[in-house]
Scaffold this motif. Structure first.
Motif, PDB file in Angstrom:
ATOM      1  N   SER A  34       0.809  -1.223   0.000  1.00 21.13           N
ATOM      2  CA  SER A  34       0.000   0.000   0.000  1.00 21.13           C
ATOM      3  C   SER A  34       0.842   1.272   0.000  1.00 21.13           C
ATOM      4  O   SER A  34       0.313   2.365  -0.209  1.00 21.13           O
ATOM      5  N   THR A  35       2.129   1.156   0.223  1.00 18.30           N
ATOM      6  CA  THR A  35       3.007   2.335   0.211  1.00 18.30           C
ATOM      7  C   THR A  35       3.767   2.478  -1.104  1.00 18.30           C
ATOM      8  O   THR A  35       4.492   3.456  -1.290  1.00 18.30           O
ATOM      9  N   TYR A  36       3.597   1.525  -2.013  1.00 18.85           N
ATOM     10  CA  TYR A  36       4.348   1.520  -3.259  1.00 18.85           C
ATOM     11  C   TYR A  36       3.531   2.071  -4.421  1.00 18.85           C
ATOM     12  O   TYR A  36       2.359   1.725  -4.579  1.00 18.85           O
ATOM     13  N   ALA A  37       4.168   2.881  -5.228  1.00 19.75           N
ATOM     14  CA  ALA A  37       3.611   3.178  -6.536  1.00 19.75           C
ATOM     15  C   ALA A  37       3.806   1.942  -7.423  1.00 19.75           C
ATOM     16  O   ALA A  37       4.765   1.194  -7.247  1.00 19.75           O
ATOM     17  N   MET A  38       2.891   1.741  -8.345  1.00 17.90           N
ATOM     18  CA  MET A  38       2.941   0.586  -9.228  1.00 17.90           C
ATOM     19  C   MET A  38       2.888   1.050 -10.681  1.00 17.90           C
ATOM     20  O   MET A  38       2.325   2.092 -11.004  1.00 17.90           O
ATOM     21  N   VAL A  83       5.180  -8.298 -24.260  1.00 19.13           N
ATOM     22  CA  VAL A  83       5.186  -8.861 -22.910  1.00 19.13           C
ATOM     23  C   VAL A  83       4.930  -7.693 -21.959  1.00 19.13           C
ATOM     24  O   VAL A  83       5.605  -6.666 -22.030  1.00 19.13           O
ATOM     25  N   TYR A  84       3.957  -7.872 -21.096  1.00 18.22           N
ATOM     26  CA  TYR A  84       3.577  -6.824 -20.154  1.00 18.22           C
ATOM     27  C   TYR A  84       4.148  -7.154 -18.781  1.00 18.22           C
ATOM     28  O   TYR A  84       3.975  -8.267 -18.271  1.00 18.22           O
ATOM     29  N   TYR A  85       4.815  -6.147 -18.196  1.00 13.32           N
ATOM     30  CA  TYR A  85       5.468  -6.306 -16.907  1.00 13.32           C
ATOM     31  C   TYR A  85       4.829  -5.392 -15.872  1.00 13.32           C
ATOM     32  O   TYR A  85       4.566  -4.211 -16.141  1.00 13.32           O
ATOM     33  N   CYS A  86       4.674  -5.929 -14.698  1.00 14.86           N
ATOM     34  CA  CYS A  86       4.235  -5.165 -13.545  1.00 14.86           C
ATOM     35  C   CYS A  86       5.485  -4.763 -12.768  1.00 14.86           C
ATOM     36  O   CYS A  86       6.444  -5.546 -12.679  1.00 14.86           O
ATOM     37  N   ALA A  87       5.486  -3.550 -12.211  1.00 18.36           N
ATOM     38  CA  ALA A  87       6.645  -3.073 -11.466  1.00 18.36           C
ATOM     39  C   ALA A  87       6.206  -2.302 -10.232  1.00 18.36           C
ATOM     40  O   ALA A  87       5.146  -1.656 -10.245  1.00 18.36           O
ATOM     41  N   ALA A  88       7.020  -2.372  -9.194  1.00 16.29           N
ATOM     42  CA  ALA A  88       6.744  -1.667  -7.947  1.00 16.29           C
ATOM     43  C   ALA A  88       7.868  -0.692  -7.637  1.00 16.29           C
ATOM     44  O   ALA A  88       9.043  -1.003  -7.837  1.00 16.29           O
ATOM     45  N   LYS A  89       7.484   0.455  -7.161  1.00 16.80           N
ATOM     46  CA  LYS A  89       8.445   1.514  -6.825  1.00 16.80           C
ATOM     47  C   LYS A  89       8.271   1.830  -5.345  1.00 16.80           C
ATOM     48  O   LYS A  89       7.167   2.104  -4.907  1.00 16.80           O
ATOM     49  N   THR A  90       9.378   1.788  -4.602  1.00 17.60           N
ATOM     50  CA  THR A  90       9.294   1.932  -3.151  1.00 17.60           C
ATOM     51  C   THR A  90       9.148   3.379  -2.714  1.00 17.60           C
ATOM     52  O   THR A  90       9.879   3.858  -1.849  1.00 17.60           O
ATOM     53  N   SER A  91       8.245   4.069  -3.324  1.00 17.16           N
ATOM     54  CA  SER A  91       7.803   5.384  -2.887  1.00 17.16           C
ATOM     55  C   SER A  91       6.413   5.595  -3.467  1.00 17.16           C
ATOM     56  O   SER A  91       5.934   4.799  -4.251  1.00 17.16           O
ATOM     57  N   SER A  92       5.782   6.666  -3.086  1.00 19.16           N
ATOM     58  CA  SER A  92       4.350   6.816  -3.345  1.00 19.16           C
ATOM     59  C   SER A  92       3.982   7.186  -4.771  1.00 19.16           C
ATOM     60  O   SER A  92       2.900   6.840  -5.246  1.00 19.16           O
ATOM     61  N   TRP A  93       4.883   7.932  -5.442  1.00 16.37           N
ATOM     62  CA  TRP A  93       4.502   8.509  -6.727  1.00 16.37           C
ATOM     63  C   TRP A  93       5.036   7.713  -7.906  1.00 16.37           C
ATOM     64  O   TRP A  93       6.201   7.342  -7.933  1.00 16.37           O
ATOM     65  N   PRO A  94       4.196   7.466  -8.905  1.00 10.98           N
ATOM     66  CA  PRO A  94       4.640   6.709 -10.069  1.00 10.98           C
ATOM     67  C   PRO A  94       5.545   7.548 -10.967  1.00 10.98           C
ATOM     68  O   PRO A  94       5.510   8.767 -10.919  1.00 10.98           O
ATOM     69  N   GLU A  95       6.335   6.871 -11.754  1.00 15.68           N
ATOM     70  CA  GLU A  95       7.171   7.554 -12.741  1.00 15.68           C
ATOM     71  C   GLU A  95       7.119   6.778 -14.049  1.00 15.68           C
ATOM     72  O   GLU A  95       6.721   5.626 -14.087  1.00 15.68           O
TER      73      GLU A  95
END
Length: 124
Positions: free
Chosen positions: A30-34, A93-105
């Protein structure tokens, strides 16, 4: 550590729809941007869409705006990508990614964890 597992890819005719899911492990989803990225054969990985940790901020690539919709369910630790009006050029190929901060980039290297990818093929 976060593990991401994508599902929902497949073969669909142009104009059809698919819904991708990305299930995450770990307590801090819940704290990660995706984000969702895709990579077609012979091409670089490209940004598709990103969503903030709360779901309140979403960025779409121009190529999918109006056709794709991202959402997330933090209770289920899952992010979804609804893809409508699919085109052959969406094949990748579609990839899901997680970023250890709130805002997506929009930049792939800003993301810390990646799934294994799921193939989406759109036939003409």
């Amino acid at each position: 550590q976060v593990q991401l597992v994508e599902s929902g890819g497949g073969l669909v005719q142009a104009g059809g729809s698919l819904r991708l899911s990305c299930a995450a492990s770990g307590r801090t989803f819940s704290t990660y941007a995706m984000g969702w990225f895709r990579q077609a054969p012979g091409k670089e990985r490209e940004f598709v869409v990103g969503i903030s940790s709360s779901g309140g901020m979403i960025y779409y690539a121009d190529s999918v705006k109006g056709r794709f919709t991202i959402s997330r369910d933090n209770a289920k630790k899952t992010v979804y990508l609804q893809m409508n009006s699919l085109k052959p050029e969406d094949t990748a190929v579609y990839y899901c990614a997680a970023k250890t901060s709130s805002w997506p980039e929009r930049t792939a290297r800003r993301y810390d964890y990646w799934g294994q990818g799921t193939q989406v093929t759109v036939s003409s």
